[in-house]
Design an enzyme around this catalytic site. Structure first.
Site, PDB file in Angstrom:
ATOM      1  N   ASP A 190      22.989   1.538 -35.103  1.00  0.00           N
ATOM      2  CA  ASP A 190      22.182   0.383 -34.705  1.00  0.00           C
ATOM      3  C   ASP A 190      22.688  -0.224 -33.397  1.00  0.00           C
ATOM      4  O   ASP A 190      23.888  -0.179 -33.107  1.00  0.00           O
ATOM      5  CB  ASP A 190      22.214  -0.657 -35.833  1.00  0.00           C
ATOM      6  N   GLY A 191      21.763  -0.803 -32.634  1.00  0.00           N
ATOM      7  CA  GLY A 191      22.146  -1.568 -31.448  1.00  0.00           C
ATOM      8  C   GLY A 191      21.710  -0.963 -30.117  1.00  0.00           C
ATOM      9  O   GLY A 191      22.098  -1.461 -29.060  1.00  0.00           O
ATOM     10  N   ARG A 218      19.722  -3.630 -28.084  1.00  0.00           N
ATOM     11  CA  ARG A 218      20.565  -4.691 -27.509  1.00  0.00           C
ATOM     12  C   ARG A 218      21.437  -4.145 -26.380  1.00  0.00           C
ATOM     13  O   ARG A 218      21.704  -4.816 -25.395  1.00  0.00           O
ATOM     14  CB  ARG A 218      21.421  -5.346 -28.614  1.00  0.00           C
ATOM     15  N   TRP A 219      21.853  -2.890 -26.513  1.00  0.00           N
ATOM     16  CA  TRP A 219      22.634  -2.257 -25.446  1.00  0.00           C
ATOM     17  C   TRP A 219      21.785  -2.182 -24.172  1.00  0.00           C
ATOM     18  O   TRP A 219      22.258  -2.510 -23.084  1.00  0.00           O
ATOM     19  CB  TRP A 219      23.075  -0.849 -25.878  1.00  0.00           C
ATOM     20  N   ARG A 277      14.351  -0.110 -23.271  1.00  0.00           N
ATOM     21  CA  ARG A 277      14.871   0.259 -24.603  1.00  0.00           C
ATOM     22  C   ARG A 277      15.084   1.762 -24.737  1.00  0.00           C
ATOM     23  O   ARG A 277      16.044   2.208 -25.357  1.00  0.00           O
ATOM     24  CB  ARG A 277      13.879  -0.188 -25.694  1.00  0.00           C
ATOM     25  N   ASN A 291      10.956   1.392 -39.505  1.00  0.00           N
ATOM     26  CA  ASN A 291      10.842   1.479 -38.044  1.00  0.00           C
ATOM     27  C   ASN A 291       9.405   1.802 -37.603  1.00  0.00           C
ATOM     28  O   ASN A 291       9.061   1.662 -36.433  1.00  0.00           O
ATOM     29  CB  ASN A 291      11.827   2.507 -37.466  1.00  0.00           C
ATOM     30  N   ILE A 329      22.175  -3.000 -45.386  1.00  0.00           N
ATOM     31  CA  ILE A 329      21.929  -1.579 -45.683  1.00  0.00           C
ATOM     32  C   ILE A 329      20.603  -1.107 -45.084  1.00  0.00           C
ATOM     33  O   ILE A 329      20.416   0.085 -44.841  1.00  0.00           O
ATOM     34  CB  ILE A 329      21.926  -1.363 -47.232  1.00  0.00           C
ATOM     35  N   SER A 330      19.664  -2.041 -44.860  1.00  0.00           N
ATOM     36  CA  SER A 330      18.358  -1.712 -44.273  1.00  0.00           C
ATOM     37  C   SER A 330      17.676  -0.516 -44.947  1.00  0.00           C
ATOM     38  O   SER A 330      17.155   0.378 -44.261  1.00  0.00           O
ATOM     39  CB  SER A 330      18.490  -1.476 -42.763  1.00  0.00           C
ATOM     40  N   GLU A 356      32.588   2.857 -49.421  1.00  0.00           N
ATOM     41  CA  GLU A 356      33.321   1.832 -48.680  1.00  0.00           C
ATOM     42  C   GLU A 356      32.478   1.480 -47.454  1.00  0.00           C
ATOM     43  O   GLU A 356      31.956   2.374 -46.771  1.00  0.00           O
ATOM     44  CB  GLU A 356      34.693   2.367 -48.243  1.00  0.00           C
TER      45      GLU A 356
END
Ligand code: IPE
Ligand code: IPE
Ligand code: MG
Length: 238
Positions: free
Chosen positions: A19-20, A23-24, A32, A67, A193-194, A205
């Site tokens: 993810d991200g 934003r990156w 995007r 998505n 968790i999406s 973990e």
């Protein structure tokens, strides 16, 4: 003693919510799509490091059923990028002795992408190294629902009795069977968790990092594994 030995181990199955990218891209003042493109680099580095560490299974969340709520333009880019990456990387994956599995509702993909997936999976089928799983148009709810449908169908035809349906039997009908996840990593600071692999994450973990996915690399993976190795996995026992 036994616990120490186990905790020093490399997780057998690592799953990553990558993810991200958006934003990156925003932080770098680029579209995007460029964030998603840079994300592929992080995939390459992560796969390489997991092979070095002899991880048995690496599952990457590439596109969720949710998505599909994004713009047609972004979804189109992502599917194109998936196709291009698959074509570009498949021979390298083969040389690295990697097996490939793609899980999710693949029926939404066009014929070219479906064929590239099928060809890629069959090219790598006899390899004996790490299993790389790409979750594409995948959702935990979708996975459980499709398993229920298979079992209900079989039950209706007299193929399975109710008393035969236990956890092991059920898990066999999920996309990855009972291949439970040891370590779940999510990048970009989100802690959820999406709708990823709900069944297989039951005792994983969890490791969250603020790093945006395109910046994730081998050292980021090593830090996650370090954290994993310090955990005491009790599985409910004492
Ligand atoms: C992850 O990055 C890639 C996919 C979900 C396909 P995002 O596109 O979700 O990036 P952010 O969360 O907007 O930064
Ligand atoms: C989860 O990321 C899906 C993938 C990484 C493929 P999202 O960015 O779509 O998830 P939310 O919207 O933050 O829950
Ligand atoms: Mg996101």
């Amino acid at each position: 003693m036994e616990q120490t030995e186990q905790s020093m181990m490399i997780p057998k199955h690592i799953a990553i919510i990558m993810d991200g990218n958006g934003r990156w891209a925003k932080a770098h003042g680029v579209p995007r799509l460029e964030g998603h493109r840079q994300g592929v680099k992080a995939v390459r580095n992560t796969v390489r490091r997991c092979v070095e560490l002899e991880v048995e299974t690496l599952t990457l969340f590439a596109f969720s059923t949710e998505n599909n709520k994004r713009t047609e333009e972004e979804i189109g880019w992502l599917f194109k990028l998936f196709l291009a990456t698959l074509k570009l990387e498949i021979n390298k994956l083969n040389k690295a002795n990697i097996r490939l599995e793609v899980i999710g509702d693949l029926s939404v993909f066009d014929d070219r992408l479906q064929k590239a997936i099928a060809d890629g999976v069959s090219l790598l089928a006899s390899n004996t190294g790490m299993k790389l799983v790409i979750a594409a148009n995948y959702g935990g709810h979708w996975d459980i629902t499709q398993a229920v449908k298979q079992i209900a169908h079989s039950h209706a035809k007299g193929g399975v009795g109710l008393d035969e349906i236990n956890e092991q039997f059920f898990a066999k009908h999920l996309s990855l069977g009972s291949d439970s996840v040891d370590l779940l990593i999510r990048s970009s600071g989100e802690q959820r968790i999406s709708n990823f692999m709900l069944w297989q994450l039951a005792y994983s973990e969890l490791y969250f990092t603020d790093t945006l996915w395109p910046d994730f690399d081998a050292s980021g993976l090593d830090r996650a594994i370090d954290s994993y190795q310090k955990r005491d996995r009790r599985f409910g026992s004492r």
